[in-house]
Design a protein around this motif. Structure first.
Motif, mmCIF file in Angstrom:
data_model
loop_
_atom_site.group_PDB
_atom_site.id
_atom_site.type_symbol
_atom_site.label_atom_id
_atom_site.label_comp_id
_atom_site.label_asym_id
_atom_site.label_seq_id
_atom_site.Cartn_x
_atom_site.Cartn_y
_atom_site.Cartn_z
ATOM 1 N N GLU A 74 0.975 -1.162 -0.083
ATOM 2 C CA GLU A 74 -0.074 -0.017 -0.060
ATOM 3 C C GLU A 74 0.727 1.332 0.164
ATOM 4 O O GLU A 74 0.141 2.396 0.174
ATOM 5 N N ASP A 75 2.149 1.343 -0.168
ATOM 6 C CA ASP A 75 3.027 2.470 -0.398
ATOM 7 C C ASP A 75 2.940 2.755 -1.662
ATOM 8 O O ASP A 75 3.181 1.936 -2.609
ATOM 9 N N VAL A 76 2.809 4.112 -1.876
ATOM 10 C CA VAL A 76 2.837 4.761 -3.328
ATOM 11 C C VAL A 76 4.153 5.724 -3.233
ATOM 12 O O VAL A 76 4.436 6.346 -2.519
ATOM 13 N N TYR A 77 4.933 5.507 -4.449
ATOM 14 C CA TYR A 77 6.000 6.734 -4.681
ATOM 15 C C TYR A 77 6.042 6.985 -6.036
ATOM 16 O O TYR A 77 5.853 5.919 -7.014
ATOM 17 N N VAL A 78 6.328 8.321 -6.181
ATOM 18 C CA VAL A 78 6.409 8.698 -7.464
ATOM 19 C C VAL A 78 7.805 9.224 -7.819
ATOM 20 O O VAL A 78 8.571 10.078 -7.179
ATOM 21 N N VAL A 79 8.576 8.477 -9.007
ATOM 22 C CA VAL A 79 9.957 8.683 -9.422
ATOM 23 C C VAL A 79 9.783 10.105 -10.414
ATOM 24 O O VAL A 79 9.155 10.035 -11.305
ATOM 25 N N PRO A 80 10.359 11.196 -9.852
ATOM 26 C CA PRO A 80 10.333 12.266 -10.839
ATOM 27 C C PRO A 80 10.936 11.973 -12.171
ATOM 28 O O PRO A 80 11.806 11.161 -12.298
ATOM 29 N N ALA A 81 10.433 12.849 -13.187
ATOM 30 C CA ALA A 81 10.924 12.703 -14.607
ATOM 31 C C ALA A 81 12.424 13.105 -14.521
ATOM 32 O O ALA A 81 12.881 14.003 -13.627
ATOM 33 N N GLY A 82 13.192 12.480 -15.098
ATOM 34 C CA GLY A 82 14.573 12.615 -15.118
ATOM 35 C C GLY A 82 15.321 12.289 -14.125
ATOM 36 O O GLY A 82 16.901 12.318 -14.183
ATOM 37 N N VAL A 83 14.865 11.405 -13.119
ATOM 38 C CA VAL A 83 15.709 10.929 -11.930
ATOM 39 C C VAL A 83 15.737 9.477 -12.199
ATOM 40 O O VAL A 83 15.193 8.707 -12.495
ATOM 41 N N GLU A 84 17.118 9.106 -12.519
ATOM 42 C CA GLU A 84 17.681 7.712 -12.587
ATOM 43 C C GLU A 84 17.390 7.143 -11.369
ATOM 44 O O GLU A 84 17.459 7.281 -10.139
ATOM 45 N N HIS A 85 16.841 5.828 -11.617
ATOM 46 C CA HIS A 85 16.196 4.826 -10.708
ATOM 47 C C HIS A 85 16.590 3.355 -11.030
ATOM 48 O O HIS A 85 16.694 3.203 -12.351
ATOM 49 N N CYS A 86 16.601 2.447 -10.078
ATOM 50 C CA CYS A 86 16.688 1.031 -10.535
ATOM 51 C C CYS A 86 15.970 0.313 -9.473
ATOM 52 O O CYS A 86 16.419 0.139 -8.423
ATOM 53 N N PRO A 87 14.826 -0.274 -9.718
ATOM 54 C CA PRO A 87 14.083 -1.028 -8.727
ATOM 55 C C PRO A 87 14.646 -2.507 -8.457
ATOM 56 O O PRO A 87 15.331 -2.934 -9.485
ATOM 57 N N LYS A 88 14.526 -2.962 -7.297
ATOM 58 C CA LYS A 88 14.979 -4.252 -6.885
ATOM 59 C C LYS A 88 14.055 -4.716 -5.900
ATOM 60 O O LYS A 88 13.725 -4.243 -4.995
ATOM 61 N N PHE B 18 -16.744 12.157 4.580
ATOM 62 C CA PHE B 18 -16.973 11.326 3.282
ATOM 63 C C PHE B 18 -17.241 12.260 2.380
ATOM 64 O O PHE B 18 -17.348 13.500 2.285
ATOM 65 N N TRP B 19 -16.708 11.901 0.849
ATOM 66 C CA TRP B 19 -17.006 12.461 -0.322
ATOM 67 C C TRP B 19 -15.838 13.750 -0.298
ATOM 68 O O TRP B 19 -16.242 14.757 -1.161
ATOM 69 N N GLN B 20 -14.918 13.735 0.620
ATOM 70 C CA GLN B 20 -13.738 14.682 0.228
ATOM 71 C C GLN B 20 -12.470 14.104 -0.061
ATOM 72 O O GLN B 20 -11.629 13.665 0.774
ATOM 73 N N PRO B 21 -12.250 14.428 -1.314
ATOM 74 C CA PRO B 21 -10.966 13.611 -1.828
ATOM 75 C C PRO B 21 -9.697 14.444 -1.379
ATOM 76 O O PRO B 21 -9.687 15.682 -1.175
ATOM 77 N N HIS B 22 -8.709 13.908 -0.888
ATOM 78 C CA HIS B 22 -7.456 14.225 -0.361
ATOM 79 C C HIS B 22 -6.319 13.907 -1.261
ATOM 80 O O HIS B 22 -6.323 12.502 -1.782
ATOM 81 N N ARG B 23 -5.473 14.668 -1.681
ATOM 82 C CA ARG B 23 -4.225 14.219 -2.631
ATOM 83 C C ARG B 23 -3.125 13.370 -1.830
ATOM 84 O O ARG B 23 -2.809 13.791 -0.711
ATOM 85 N N LEU B 24 -3.054 12.170 -2.493
ATOM 86 C CA LEU B 24 -1.899 11.234 -2.026
ATOM 87 C C LEU B 24 -0.794 11.813 -2.608
ATOM 88 O O LEU B 24 0.312 11.992 -1.779
ATOM 89 N N VAL B 25 -0.680 11.642 -3.827
ATOM 90 C CA VAL B 25 0.609 12.087 -4.542
ATOM 91 C C VAL B 25 0.194 12.535 -6.000
ATOM 92 O O VAL B 25 -0.848 12.449 -6.222
ATOM 93 N N SER B 26 0.965 13.077 -6.796
ATOM 94 C CA SER B 26 0.708 13.741 -8.001
ATOM 95 C C SER B 26 1.852 13.214 -8.759
ATOM 96 O O SER B 26 2.889 12.813 -8.661
ATOM 97 N N ILE B 27 1.407 12.858 -10.125
ATOM 98 C CA ILE B 27 2.304 12.311 -11.121
ATOM 99 C C ILE B 27 2.046 13.070 -12.337
ATOM 100 O O ILE B 27 0.900 13.040 -12.921
#
Lengths: 120, 120
Positions: A74-88, B18-27
């Motif tokens: 349930e963790d969410v992470y966003v790798v920003p554009a242009g950032v070098e990364h390597c999942p493992k 309820f019915w109140q969206p909260h921002r988790l992350v942006s992409i």
């Protein structure tokens, strides 16, 4: 075009290989993909887009050049554009990816782990 | 700009209404939001964008004018742009939404259930 609902667990059960993103649904010009992960990927960059990882199960490390990001269920992470990364991942990981249509899994790196987007 | 990982469960624990969206992350120019749902929303349309629902817990009905779509845990459904819909849930539902930044929860309908995007 209206699509049918998709279940994430059922979708992942039908995916056999690792590092092979399969399209779950699309929204506008973005794809939501499911992927099974094991081992180490390749260092790469997506110069023009952020990339979102959502872990369903397992423990995923996103290696960046200056630190590691550790993700569990349930963790969410966003790798920003242009950032070098390597999942493992030492164990198996099930994850969702959210990124623009046409985004290639190996980004600017190419190579043997490049996978076409597969349909479920 | 790199953001920290966010946990979906922890994020939802901090959301009271309820019915109140909260921002988790942006992409890029999209937001991933968490929302708690209970009862019936309002009929509305997003003329210019699809809207993705990902159910974490509970049973969510997306009423369309010609049929209902029933979603349970880990089900994902995309309401196409321009399609009138009205979510409802007899019990409590926890869900994620993916949609372009600036998407208003009540779409073209407005009214009392319109909620600004909240930060966690």
């Amino acid at each position: 075009m209206s699509e049918q609902p998709r279940n994430i667990g059922e979708a992942l059960e039908s995916v056999e290989g690792f590092w092979q993103p399969h399209r779950l649904v699309s929204i506008n010009d973005y794809d939501v993909k499911v992927v099974r992960i094991h081992g180490e990927f390749v260092w790469h960059t997506h110069p023009d887009t952020d990339e979102l990882f959502l872990v369903r199960s397992g423990c995923l490390t996103i290696q960046l050049r200056d630190h590691d990001v550790e993700l569990g269920p349930e963790d969410v992470y966003v790798v920003p554009a242009g950032v070098e990364h390597c999942p493992k991942a030492e164990g198996e990981v099930e994850a969702l990816l959210f990124e623009p249509k046409g985004t290639v899994n190996t980004g600017d790196a190419g190579g043997a782990m490049t996978s076409p987007l597969r349909e479920l």
